[in-house]
Motif scaffolding. Structure first.
Motif, PDB file in Angstrom:
ATOM      1  N   ALA A  49       6.273  17.840 -10.514  1.00  0.00           N
ATOM      2  CA  ALA A  49       7.241  18.585 -11.312  1.00  0.00           C
ATOM      3  C   ALA A  49       7.016  20.079 -11.095  1.00  0.00           C
ATOM      4  N   ASN A  50       8.096  20.830 -11.042  1.00  0.00           N
ATOM      5  CA  ASN A  50       8.037  22.279 -10.827  1.00  0.00           C
ATOM      6  C   ASN A  50       7.169  22.636  -9.622  1.00  0.00           C
ATOM      7  N   PRO A  51       7.469  22.070  -8.455  1.00  0.00           N
ATOM      8  CA  PRO A  51       6.627  22.315  -7.278  1.00  0.00           C
ATOM      9  C   PRO A  51       6.797  23.734  -6.745  1.00  0.00           C
ATOM     10  N   ALA A  52       5.808  24.146  -5.971  1.00  0.00           N
ATOM     11  CA  ALA A  52       5.885  25.405  -5.236  1.00  0.00           C
ATOM     12  C   ALA A  52       6.218  25.096  -3.781  1.00  0.00           C
ATOM     13  N   PRO A  53       6.783  26.053  -3.055  1.00  0.00           N
ATOM     14  CA  PRO A  53       6.987  25.837  -1.613  1.00  0.00           C
ATOM     15  C   PRO A  53       5.659  25.488  -0.945  1.00  0.00           C
ATOM     16  N   GLN A  54       5.648  24.434  -0.131  1.00  0.00           N
ATOM     17  CA  GLN A  54       4.385  23.975   0.433  1.00  0.00           C
ATOM     18  C   GLN A  54       4.626  22.939   1.524  1.00  0.00           C
ATOM     19  N   TYR A  55       3.552  22.682   2.301  1.00  0.00           N
ATOM     20  CA  TYR A  55       3.547  21.591   3.273  1.00  0.00           C
ATOM     21  C   TYR A  55       2.636  20.497   2.736  1.00  0.00           C
ATOM     22  N   LEU A  56       3.106  19.248   2.791  1.00  0.00           N
ATOM     23  CA  LEU A  56       2.341  18.099   2.316  1.00  0.00           C
ATOM     24  C   LEU A  56       2.346  17.021   3.391  1.00  0.00           C
ATOM     25  N   SER A  57       1.308  16.185   3.393  1.00  0.00           N
ATOM     26  CA  SER A  57       1.272  15.048   4.320  1.00  0.00           C
ATOM     27  C   SER A  57       0.421  13.940   3.717  1.00  0.00           C
ATOM     28  N   HIS A  58       0.701  12.710   4.129  1.00  0.00           N
ATOM     29  CA  HIS A  58      -0.110  11.570   3.707  1.00  0.00           C
ATOM     30  C   HIS A  58       0.126  10.407   4.658  1.00  0.00           C
ATOM     31  N   THR A  59      -0.760   9.402   4.564  1.00  0.00           N
ATOM     32  CA  THR A  59      -0.663   8.203   5.393  1.00  0.00           C
ATOM     33  C   THR A  59      -0.976   6.985   4.539  1.00  0.00           C
ATOM     34  N   ALA A  60      -0.078   6.007   4.559  1.00  0.00           N
ATOM     35  CA  ALA A  60      -0.327   4.714   3.926  1.00  0.00           C
ATOM     36  C   ALA A  60      -0.673   3.720   5.030  1.00  0.00           C
ATOM     37  N   THR A  61      -1.832   3.060   4.914  1.00  0.00           N
ATOM     38  CA  THR A  61      -2.323   2.166   5.964  1.00  0.00           C
ATOM     39  C   THR A  61      -2.632   0.795   5.386  1.00  0.00           C
ATOM     40  N   HIS A  62      -2.202  -0.240   6.112  1.00  0.00           N
ATOM     41  CA  HIS A  62      -2.509  -1.619   5.731  1.00  0.00           C
ATOM     42  C   HIS A  62      -2.764  -2.389   7.019  1.00  0.00           C
ATOM     43  N   GLY A  63      -4.026  -2.713   7.296  1.00  0.00           N
ATOM     44  CA  GLY A  63      -4.378  -3.341   8.561  1.00  0.00           C
ATOM     45  C   GLY A  63      -4.067  -2.411   9.718  1.00  0.00           C
ATOM     46  N   LEU A  64      -3.316  -2.918  10.704  1.00  0.00           N
ATOM     47  CA  LEU A  64      -2.929  -2.105  11.851  1.00  0.00           C
ATOM     48  C   LEU A  64      -1.609  -1.371  11.624  1.00  0.00           C
ATOM     49  N   SER A  65      -1.006  -1.580  10.483  1.00  0.00           N
ATOM     50  CA  SER A  65       0.286  -0.959  10.173  1.00  0.00           C
ATOM     51  C   SER A  65       0.081   0.321   9.366  1.00  0.00           C
ATOM     52  N   TYR A  66       0.993   1.268   9.556  1.00  0.00           N
ATOM     53  CA  TYR A  66       0.882   2.500   8.782  1.00  0.00           C
ATOM     54  C   TYR A  66       2.230   3.207   8.680  1.00  0.00           C
ATOM     55  N   CYS A  67       2.291   4.099   7.714  1.00  0.00           N
ATOM     56  CA  CYS A  67       3.404   5.023   7.521  1.00  0.00           C
ATOM     57  C   CYS A  67       2.793   6.403   7.372  1.00  0.00           C
ATOM     58  N   ASP A  68       3.158   7.320   8.251  1.00  0.00           N
ATOM     59  CA  ASP A  68       2.582   8.660   8.262  1.00  0.00           C
ATOM     60  C   ASP A  68       3.702   9.675   8.061  1.00  0.00           C
ATOM     61  N   GLY A  69       3.622  10.469   6.993  1.00  0.00           N
ATOM     62  CA  GLY A  69       4.694  11.407   6.676  1.00  0.00           C
ATOM     63  C   GLY A  69       4.207  12.828   6.524  1.00  0.00           C
ATOM     64  N   GLY A  70       5.011  13.769   7.009  1.00  0.00           N
ATOM     65  CA  GLY A  70       4.758  15.194   6.820  1.00  0.00           C
ATOM     66  C   GLY A  70       5.989  15.850   6.234  1.00  0.00           C
ATOM     67  N   TYR A  71       5.785  16.776   5.283  1.00  0.00           N
ATOM     68  CA  TYR A  71       6.901  17.335   4.521  1.00  0.00           C
ATOM     69  C   TYR A  71       6.720  18.842   4.364  1.00  0.00           C
ATOM     70  N   VAL A  78       0.872  -1.169   0.000  1.00  0.00           N
ATOM     71  CA  VAL A  78       0.000   0.000   0.000  1.00  0.00           C
ATOM     72  C   VAL A  78       0.911   1.221   0.000  1.00  0.00           C
ATOM     73  N   THR A  79       0.781   2.051  -1.021  1.00  0.00           N
ATOM     74  CA  THR A  79       1.711   3.158  -1.214  1.00  0.00           C
ATOM     75  C   THR A  79       0.964   4.469  -1.384  1.00  0.00           C
ATOM     76  N   GLU A  80       1.459   5.488  -0.718  1.00  0.00           N
ATOM     77  CA  GLU A  80       1.004   6.857  -0.935  1.00  0.00           C
ATOM     78  C   GLU A  80       2.226   7.682  -1.334  1.00  0.00           C
ATOM     79  N   PHE A  81       2.062   8.558  -2.338  1.00  0.00           N
ATOM     80  CA  PHE A  81       3.223   9.333  -2.758  1.00  0.00           C
ATOM     81  C   PHE A  81       2.800  10.646  -3.410  1.00  0.00           C
ATOM     82  N   PHE A  82       3.751  11.566  -3.419  1.00  0.00           N
ATOM     83  CA  PHE A  82       3.646  12.807  -4.179  1.00  0.00           C
ATOM     84  C   PHE A  82       4.770  12.793  -5.213  1.00  0.00           C
ATOM     85  N   ASP A  83       4.438  13.105  -6.457  1.00  0.00           N
ATOM     86  CA  ASP A  83       5.424  13.219  -7.525  1.00  0.00           C
ATOM     87  C   ASP A  83       5.067  14.490  -8.292  1.00  0.00           C
TER      88      ASP A  83
END
Length: 247
Positions: free
Chosen positions: A51-73, A44-49
Motif C-alpha cells: 500500500a502507498n508504494p514508492a517508485p522502485q524495482y522489485l524481483s522475486h522467484t517462485a520455485t517448485h522442483g524444476l519449475s519456476y516463475c521469475d519476475g522483475g518489476y 508455491v507463491t511469491e508476491f508483493f502487496d
C-alpha cells in the motif's frame, strides 16, 4: 483512409483538442500487487502487496522442483506520468500443472491521461504428440470497484488448441483516463500443460514483457500536431492477429 477510419480519427482528434485539463496534483499509485505462482497439487507463491508504494524495482522467484516463475518489476512515476515495466520467465517441468504470474497497480491520474499497453510472451513447448501446452498473456483496465473492464487485450495459443508448439503472443492498445479516477491496471502471463504425468525431461517454457505507460493528454498545440500526422498512420494496413482458442 476509409469512411470508418476517418470518423474514428475525427472523433479521437476532437477529444484530444477539446479535453478539459483538470488537475489533481501529481499522479498517485495507491497500491501494487505482483505475484508469481507454480502449481501442481500444491502451490508455491511469491508476491508483493504494498500500500502507498514508492517508485522502485522489485524481483522475486517462485520455485517448485524444476519449475519456476521469475519476475522483475520496474515501477516509476513522477509528476503526471508513470511507467510500469514487467519482465517474466516461466519454466514448467516435472509435473502436470501451471506457472502463472500477474499483478496490478491502483493508479489515480493527476490530469486527463492516456494509458498505453505493449507486451509479448514467447513460448516454447514440446513437439511430441500428447504433450499439450497452453500459453497466454493479457492486459486489463477497469475502474477500481467495478467488475466491468474498460479495456482488455489478450492472446492465447498452444498445442492444446492445435496451435504451434512455439510462437510469440502480443498485446497492445491504449485508453483515455479521467483525472481523479482510481483505475486498476493489470496484466497476466500463463503457462500450462495437460499430460499427467509428463515425461521428466519435457519442458514448457515462456518469457515475455509488459510495458504500461501513463502520460497526460497532449496540450492543444501538441494535439493539433498529432492530428496532422494521424491520417498518414491510419492509411496504413491494419494488422490482424489470428488466435487459436480452446473450444
Amino acid at each position: 483512409m476509409t469512411v470508418r477510419q476517418l470518423l474514428l480519427f475525427s472523433t479521437f482528434s476532437l477529444s484530444l483538442v477539446a479535453a478539459p485539463h483538470t488537475s489533481y496534483s501529481d499522479i498517485v499509485v495507491e497500491n501494487l500487487f505482483l505475484q508469481c505462482r507454480v502449481t501442481d497439487q500444491i502451490s508455491v507463491t511469491e508476491f508483493f502487496d504494498i500500500a502507498n508504494p514508492a517508485p522502485q524495482y522489485l524481483s522475486h522467484t517462485a520455485t517448485h522442483g524444476l519449475s519456476y516463475c521469475d519476475g522483475g518489476y520496474d515501477s516509476q512515476w513522477a509528476g503526471d506520468s508513470a511507467t510500469f515495466d514487467v519482465t517474466m520467465d516461466h519454466r514448467l517441468q516435472g509435473f502436470r500443472g501451471s506457472v502463472t504470474s500477474g499483478g496490478r497497480w491502483l493508479v489515480r491520474p493527476a490530469v486527463d491521461s492516456i494509458v498505453t499497453f505493449d507486451g509479448f510472451f514467447h513460448y516454447s513447448h514440446p513437439t511430441t504428440p500428447n504433450e499439450w501446452g497452453q500459453a497466454s498473456i493479457n492486459v486489463t483496465l477497469r475502474v477500481e470497484g467495478s467488475t466491468s473492464f474498460l479495456f482488455v487485450d489478450q492472446e492465447v495459443d498452444g498445442t492444446v488448441s492445435l496451435g504451434p508448439p512455439s510462437s510469440t503472443l502480443t498485446v497492445n492498445g491504449s485508453y483515455l483516463l479521467q483525472a481523479g479516477t482510481l483505475y486498476r491496471v493489470g496484466y497476466s502471463f500463463g503457462t500450462l500443460n495437460f499430460q499427467s504425468p509428463p515425461p521428466p525431461t519435457a519442458t514448457w517454457l515462456g518469457n515475455g514483457e509488459v510495458h504500461i505507460a501513463i502520460n497526460p493528454v497532449p496540450e492543444p498545440a501538441a494535439a493539433m500536431l498529432l492530428v496532422s500526422v494521424l491520417p498518414v498512420a491510419l492509411s496504413r494496413p491494419i494488422r490482424r492477429v489470428s488466435m487459436n482458442r480452446i473450444r
